[in-house]
Design an enzyme around this catalytic site. Sequence first.
Site, mmCIF file in Angstrom:
data_model
loop_
_atom_site.group_PDB
_atom_site.id
_atom_site.type_symbol
_atom_site.label_atom_id
_atom_site.label_comp_id
_atom_site.label_asym_id
_atom_site.label_seq_id
_atom_site.Cartn_x
_atom_site.Cartn_y
_atom_site.Cartn_z
ATOM 1 N N ILE A 137 0.864 -1.165 0.000
ATOM 2 C CA ILE A 137 0.000 0.000 0.000
ATOM 3 C C ILE A 137 0.907 1.224 0.000
ATOM 4 C CG2 ILE A 137 -2.030 -1.062 1.036
ATOM 5 C CD1 ILE A 137 -1.209 -0.075 3.730
ATOM 6 N N ASP A 138 0.411 2.329 -0.531
ATOM 7 C CA ASP A 138 1.239 3.514 -0.701
ATOM 8 C C ASP A 138 1.734 4.059 0.635
ATOM 9 O OD1 ASP A 138 0.693 3.342 -3.405
ATOM 10 O OD2 ASP A 138 -1.004 4.725 -3.302
ATOM 11 N N LYS A 139 2.800 4.825 0.565
ATOM 12 C CA LYS A 139 3.400 5.426 1.758
ATOM 13 C C LYS A 139 2.359 6.145 2.615
ATOM 14 C CE LYS A 139 6.456 9.225 3.087
ATOM 15 N NZ LYS A 139 7.287 10.351 2.602
ATOM 16 N N THR A 141 -0.903 5.862 2.560
ATOM 17 C CA THR A 141 -2.120 5.091 2.821
ATOM 18 C C THR A 141 -1.878 4.260 4.070
ATOM 19 O OG1 THR A 141 -2.706 4.969 0.473
ATOM 20 C CG2 THR A 141 -3.676 3.325 1.927
ATOM 21 N N ARG A 237 -6.724 5.550 -6.151
ATOM 22 C CA ARG A 237 -6.478 6.983 -6.350
ATOM 23 C C ARG A 237 -6.699 7.374 -7.814
ATOM 24 N NH1 ARG A 237 -0.594 7.447 -3.913
ATOM 25 N NH2 ARG A 237 -0.904 9.697 -4.292
#
Length: 309
Positions: A137-139, A141, A237
Amino acid sequence: MMNKINLTISTETGRLDAVLAAAYPELSRAKCKTMIQNGDIKVNGEPKKAKYQVKSEDKITGEVPEEKPLDLVAQDIPLDIVYEDDDVIVVNKPQGMVVHPSAGHPDQTLVNALLYHTQLSGTNEGETFRPGIVHRIDKDTSGLLMVAKNDQAKLSLQAQLKDKVNKRQYLAIVHGNFNEESGTITAPIGRDYKDRKKQAVIPDGREAVTHFRVLEQFSGYSLIQCELETGRTHQIRVHMKYISHPVAGDPLYGPRRSLSSHGQLLHAKTLGFYHPSTQEWVEFNINPPKLFQNILTQLQKDTIDNSKD
């Protein structure tokens, strides 16, 4: 990995670094620019600057230098462990933490923290920067992530992702209101043609499917639940921007006005999978962080106040 560059230009297509990045999607434009500056790339046998305007019949050749493996160190960083056994560990990743080391983030990542705590799959086979990681998962998130502690578990979890049998649900605060209660976004995602740092819905992208359900609506914003059928980079996103409901606080895909200065208000709330050893279904839920909850509470209060006016 691709390491040879051999490209003949048929038409004039712009800057050398941009042309190279477009022809080889696995190379970022920044990486191409560095290679050009280091003399790894030649045009008609001669080095050129990144801004060189490529012409018809130009021959671009070169070699992609091998990247040096990162030194992966165990670091005593606090972890929010939701579940752990001999096969798998489920963690609640905080907003702002990178999942695994990379050139821009050599340490202080979730992997560095996990290595201090336990043994991960792949650490004995030279997997130098993302041992045990089966999805990311993104930084910015927050939320649940499953990590494999041995090779058998990793193969099982990877197969479940490929076969789309696991469960990954997210909460998001997005811009705007909806007329529908739910929907499915089916739109292919790939690297943005104009900005290599971004992903975008493009005709030749990879299949991407996101299901969403509207949970609550406020003045100018909505709380939604998203469920991933596929797992492309920045998928939620990109898809929410595509339908004109970008995630609030998103620095890449959202408008400049923001509810949060700490990144997108996106939280991986629910994670379900078949246990690698027992094959029993396991499912975990975690509430969003305080920042998310505080903003949600404020939106609810503002909506009530506005309705009284």
